[in-house]
Each structure stands twice: as C-alpha cells, then as structure tokens.
Design a protein around this motif. Structure first.
Motif, PDB file in Angstrom:
ATOM      1  N   ILE A 275      50.537  38.601  40.436  1.00  0.00           N
ATOM      2  CA  ILE A 275      49.221  38.147  39.966  1.00  0.00           C
ATOM      3  C   ILE A 275      48.163  38.339  41.048  1.00  0.00           C
ATOM      4  CG2 ILE A 275      47.936  36.152  39.134  1.00  0.00           C
ATOM      5  CD1 ILE A 275      50.550  35.104  37.949  1.00  0.00           C
ATOM      6  N   ALA A 278      47.335  41.980  41.347  1.00  0.00           N
ATOM      7  CA  ALA A 278      46.469  42.428  40.247  1.00  0.00           C
ATOM      8  C   ALA A 278      45.031  41.980  40.473  1.00  0.00           C
ATOM      9  CB  ALA A 278      47.001  41.881  38.925  1.00  0.00           C
ATOM     10  N   GLY A 279      44.835  40.745  40.980  1.00  0.00           N
ATOM     11  CA  GLY A 279      43.475  40.281  41.254  1.00  0.00           C
ATOM     12  C   GLY A 279      42.782  41.116  42.316  1.00  0.00           C
ATOM     13  N   HIS A 282      41.845  44.550  40.830  1.00  0.00           N
ATOM     14  CA  HIS A 282      40.645  44.521  39.992  1.00  0.00           C
ATOM     15  C   HIS A 282      39.381  44.349  40.828  1.00  0.00           C
ATOM     16  CE1 HIS A 282      43.511  42.983  36.635  1.00  0.00           C
ATOM     17  NE2 HIS A 282      43.457  44.304  36.656  1.00  0.00           N
ATOM     18  N   THR A 307      42.225  38.999  35.543  1.00  0.00           N
ATOM     19  CA  THR A 307      43.245  38.335  36.365  1.00  0.00           C
ATOM     20  C   THR A 307      44.048  37.324  35.536  1.00  0.00           C
ATOM     21  OG1 THR A 307      41.785  38.576  38.280  1.00  0.00           O
ATOM     22  CG2 THR A 307      43.635  37.054  38.491  1.00  0.00           C
ATOM     23  N   ALA A 310      46.407  39.292  33.605  1.00  0.00           N
ATOM     24  CA  ALA A 310      47.508  39.769  34.446  1.00  0.00           C
ATOM     25  C   ALA A 310      48.602  38.713  34.579  1.00  0.00           C
ATOM     26  CB  ALA A 310      46.984  40.168  35.825  1.00  0.00           C
TER      27      ALA A 310
END
Length: 353
Positions: A275, A278-279, A282, A307, A310
């Motif tokens: 997670i 992914a944040g 992005h 997020t 995700a």
C-alpha cells in the motif's frame, strides 16, 4: 426263503423242523432275475448321445474376455529414499504472505527433525567419502535473480526513474507508457519468471470475486459522481484518446501495478509495504501535473482515492489471489475513469479542466 423236501408244495411246508429231519432243498425267489457275467442289461436307459469333440471344445456362447493385469512396479520405484538434508528445507522467508497466520514449528518437532536428519546426513557423507575417497560439502541450492533482489530496492530505483522522467520533456502518454512498461518488466521477472513460490492458482471463482468487488465499489460511484469522476480523469490523464485511455487504464496499468506491487512487493514485504509503495508510486507518477498547472484539489483527490483503492486491491490479492486483484482493478478503472469520460465525450458535454 423257503425250506422243504423234494415233492412237497412250498405253501404246505411248516418252517419248524419235522421228524424226518432238516429240509432237502432251499428255494430262493426274486422279482428280477440276477444274471451273473455277460453284458449288463441297462433296461430302459437310452444310450448316450454322440458328442462332437470340436463343438464341445468351442462352446456356442463366447466366454469372458481375458483380464489384463497392470504391469508390476519397477523395483527401483519402491526403494525408500532418505529424508532431505537441512539445506533442502524451504526457506520460511520465501513463503508467500497471503494474510494468513502460519504456525511456527514446535521444539519437539524441531528436535525430531534434527534427530532424524543428522544420522542420515552423516551416513550419506560417509558413504560418498568411501566411494570417492574424499569428503565434499553439499551443493548449495542455486539462488535466482528474484531471490537476490529485494523488491524494495527495485521500487526505489523505479521511483527514481519516475522522478527523473518528470523533467525529461516527455508528453504525458509517453511518460505513463514508459513507467507502466518498466513496472510490467519488473513484475514479470520477480513474480512470474524467477519466483520460488507460485503467484496462486487461476480459478474462475476467484476472478468472479474480483469482478464482483469491483462492480460493488465502482457502480455506485459511477452513478452518483459521474461528472466529478470525468473531471478527475481528464486532469490525471490528459491528452489521451479513448482507445489509448482504455488500453492504459484497463489493461496496461493494472497489469504492471498488479505484477509488481501486489505480486513481488506484497509477496515478500507484506500488505503494508504494498500500500505504501502504491501511494509513493501515485505521488511521483502524477507529480508533473502539479508543475503543469493542473488544480491541486483534483490531483490530491485522485491520489487519495487511488491509494485507498490500492489497499482494496491488496486485500483482494491476499484473499482471492493475484488474478482476482487484477480483475478488480481493471473493473474499477473501467467504471470510475473510462466510462465517465466516454459518456462525456459521446454526449458532447464540455471538458472540465
């Protein structure tokens, strides 16, 4: 049986002895004469019918087919093999982290394993030494490139590349395509090619779960906030035609993020690392949009919801597998990003900056 003298009638004789002495003859009467010698008289019995030996050997109705028994086992296949050495046991660090608790081995089982393995290893070493004349260490298992490379290190290099392309002078579709291609390459090598553990079995039931979760989350937002979603999509993905937007959001982007973030990174570092990765992805992915003058509220809203999504994809991956996570992300991207822009384009509404 009758006793009497010659000339006396049989029925007038008294069976008791008389004054003249014992009887002079004995008369035996039978209903069927009993000849002695010669051929036997079979009476009413019929002679046996003639038997054809060939027809008796081959009956009219065919018999049962022969029963084919399986071939016996090869003797070498029934030979017992010694238990593997301690170096052949799987490494616990390579086990997939699927969100399920794993029970640690008890001290008793560990002690039994050492008690069984140690004599066997010593016996194998002694035997090999007697055959070859010298001792040699057991060959260590070959480590693949995915075992040696930490996904976090690969994530840092990818983020550095994404940050460097922000000032490379590339347009938005080209930059997004380059970064997604790098994600697909890293994810394919670390997850599909050199991974020790498989990424999970492809089952239609798991894919249906991913599709269902994507529809449950995406359909209400598509119905209630279609105009806002269209504005956010046009802000995050400018200069995209409809075919390119569909390929990027439904196929290319989900494949790259699922293979690397939900595949290699979550496999070795857990759900939280997936997670957070992914944040950060992005944030750096859409960072050049702020420099280009896109409203920060649209970019911030997009980063926040991406997020959160995700985290949903990571849960689906840990629960139903990596294919279900890909289907869920593709469905949500289709409902929240592509369809709003497509309806706005077809209806002819003005584009919201």
């Amino acid at each position: 049986m009758i006793f009497g003298r010659p000339g006396d009638p049989d029925d007038s004789h008294d069976e008791t002895e008389s004054e003249e002495g014992p009887p002079q003859y004995i008369s035996l009467h039978h209903h069927v004469p009993m000849p002695f010698g010669g051929a036997p008289d079979l009476g009413l019995l019929l002679p046996p019918p003639p038997v054809n030996p060939e027809r008796a050997y081959r009956p009219v109705s065919p018999g049962m087919p022969p029963i084919f028994l399986p071939a016996p086992f090869v003797p070498d296949s029934l030979r017992l093999l010694p238990p593997p050495g301690a170096s052949n046991f799987p490494d616990p660090s390579r086990q997939p982290n699927l969100g399920q608790s794993r029970r640690a081995p008890s001290p008793i089982s560990a002690g039994l394993a050492e008690a069984v393995i140690a004599p066997v290893e010593s016996g194998l070493n002694t035997e090999s030494a007697s055959l070859t004349g010298h001792t040699h260490a057991a060959a260590a298992p070959l480590r693949t490139w995915a075992d040696r490379v930490d996904p976090l290190i690969a994530l840092f290099f990818y983020l550095a590349l994404a940050l460097g392309t922000a000032w490379a002078g590339l347009n938005v579709p080209s930059r997004y395509t380059l970064l997604w291609t790098v994600l697909i390459g890293l994810g394919a090598v670390l997850t599909l090619i050199d991974a020790v553990q498989s990424v999970g079995t492809m089952a239609s039931g798991n894919m249906i779960w991913g599709l269902g979760i994507g529809l449950v989350l995406g359909l209400p937002l598509f119905i209630l906030a279609r105009e806002g979603l269209s504005a956010t999509t046009e802000a995050l993905y400018p200069d995209f035609t409809l075919p390119a937007l569909f390929q990027s959001l439904v196929i290319v982007g989900p494949i790259g993020e699922t293979l690397f973030l939900r595949g290699a990174l979550q496999e070795k570092r857990g759900v939280v690392s997936s997670i957070l990765g992914a944040g950060l992805n992005h944030l750096i992915f859409f960072f050049p949009l702020l420099i280009a003058g896109v409203p920060a509220i649209l970019v911030g809203a997009g980063l926040f919801y991406l997020t959160i999504l995700a985290a949903v994809y990571s849960y689906v991956r840990s629960r139903y597998g990596i294919t279900a996570a890909f289907v869920c992300q593709a469905t949500i991207n289709l409902m929240l990003f592509f369809l709003p822009v497509m309806l706005v384009t077809l209806i002819g509404s003005p584009r919201i900056p």
